[in-house]
Design an enzyme around this catalytic site. Structure first.
Site: not given
Length: 383
Positions: A158, A309, A339
């Site tokens: 990420c 993020h 996500n």
């Protein structure tokens, strides 16, 4: 090249004016006695870089929270109240990650008005490549680059896209590259245990891309950055390699060599301690952004947009609160995509730019964080 404090130092050339040489020499001397976390050196940039185009792509299959409730014991209210996620996109059928990445790349190149043959470098930020040896060259192939620009993968989950941005800037400033394509793309759905309601509700698949272009130092659009890793945190978030349980027909073919040949291996599903990852994010991310701002010599009030993020809405809100950034200046599309790992920042940026929310010349604080553990922040200007 980039130094540890998030600045870029100059390489001395024989033709360099004497005043630049003296400035560089005094700066290097100061750096020897100053720790990176305390460094407040002037920004010395011989060549700048700026973001000139963005693009994104998502799979066609949309999975809602209600769809998930048919597989695991959960509900739309339970998921959305804890994560902010309502739906996500998942690769299926003939979809593949490389095609998604190439689609996002084409859109970014079109916006930037850059021909694929003018690319000097392609960076594919992913932890889920479709080839063990990397997917970046396949993006180069799909774009039809006739000049064979270098293409390689960056594996940092990420945090990958932020690290890709910084790497692109380093190549431009240190190697004289003119156009660098940075792609963030992941298909974490392939590594999710869809019977585990604690993790399967979080992840989706997507791709996003930006074009980073050389410019003069006055137009420079990467003001400062801050990057870190902590391998001690790996136990909280990982997808570790494991040996397959299937019998190896060669196991007993050579009794004189114990343990050979090795069993074939694969990666486990994502294992995550949600509470520890949350604590890590709300502690480390604000510190990292503040550090990047200090290195850039900018106050927090200079931020037009906060783009994190897209992991969990509670994390996004907690970080924004600590930085005293009002909700109307926080970019979030988590509800629609979940996500998406390295794709989350460029995907959200692309939507914000194309909708007119983010305008040319605005300053954005971006931060990626996740597996490794790793985290990184950058203060950038759009356009």
């Amino acid at each position: 090249m980039a130094n540890a404090s998030g600045f870029f130092s100059l390489r001395i050339q024989p033709s360099m004016p004497i005043h630049q040489f003296l400035c560089l020499a005094s700066t290097q001397g100061a750096h020897i006695t100053t720790s990176p976390s305390q460094s407040r050196l002037p920004r010395l940039v011989s060549q700048g870089c700026k973001l000139v185009g963005c693009g994104s792509a998502v799979p066609s299959l949309e999975i809602s929270n209600d769809d998930l409730s048919k597989f695991v014991e959960t509900s739309d209210e339970w998921i959305s109240s804890r994560t902010g996620i309502r739906r996500r996109r998942v690769l299926s059928g003939k979809d593949n990650l490389t095609n998604l990445a190439a689609e996002a790349a084409r859109k970014a190149l079109e916006m930037a008005n850059v021909d694929p043959d003018d690319l000097d470098l392609i960076l594919m930020c992913t932890s889920t490549p479709e080839d063990l040896f990397g997917s970046a060259p396949q993006i180069q192939k799909q774009l039809g680059c006739k000049t064979n620009p270098l293409a390689y993968d960056i594996t940092a989950a990420c945090s990958g896209f932020v690290l890709g941005l910084i790497s692109a800037a380093s190549h431009i400033r240190g190697s004289g590259f003119q156009n660098v394509l940075v792609v963030g793309a992941d298909a974490l759905s392939r590594y999710v245990d869809w019977t585990d309601r604690g993790s399967c509700i979080l992840f989706g698949d997507a791709a996003g891309a930006v074009v980073v272009q050389a410019c003069n130092s006055e137009e420079d659009g990467l003001f400062g950055f801050d990057v870190h890793s902590d391998g001690n945190g790996q136990r909280h978030l990982n997808a570790a390699i494991k040996e397959n349980n299937s019998n190896n027909t060669l196991d007993s073919s050579n009794g004189s060599v114990l343990g050979f040949p090795p069993r074939q291996s694969s990666y486990s599903c994502i294992q995550m301690n949600g509470k520890e990852v949350f604590r890590f994010a709300v502690r480390s991310v604000p510190q990292s952004i503040v550090s990047a701002l200090e290195k850039a010599g900018l106050p927090a009030s200079s931020i037009d947009w906060l783009l994190l993020h897209q992991a969990n809405q509670r994390i996004i809100e907690a970080v924004a609160t600590r930085l005293e950034v009002p909700p109307e200046r926080v970019i979030s599309n988590l509800a629609n995509y979940g996500n998406t790992s390295a794709a989350s920042i460029p995907l959200a940026l692309d939507e914000a730019v194309r909708s007119g929310k983010v305008k040319e010349g605005q300053t954005i604080a971006v931060s990626g964080f996740g597996a490794g553990l790793s985290w990184g922040s950058a203060i950038i200007r759009w356009g």
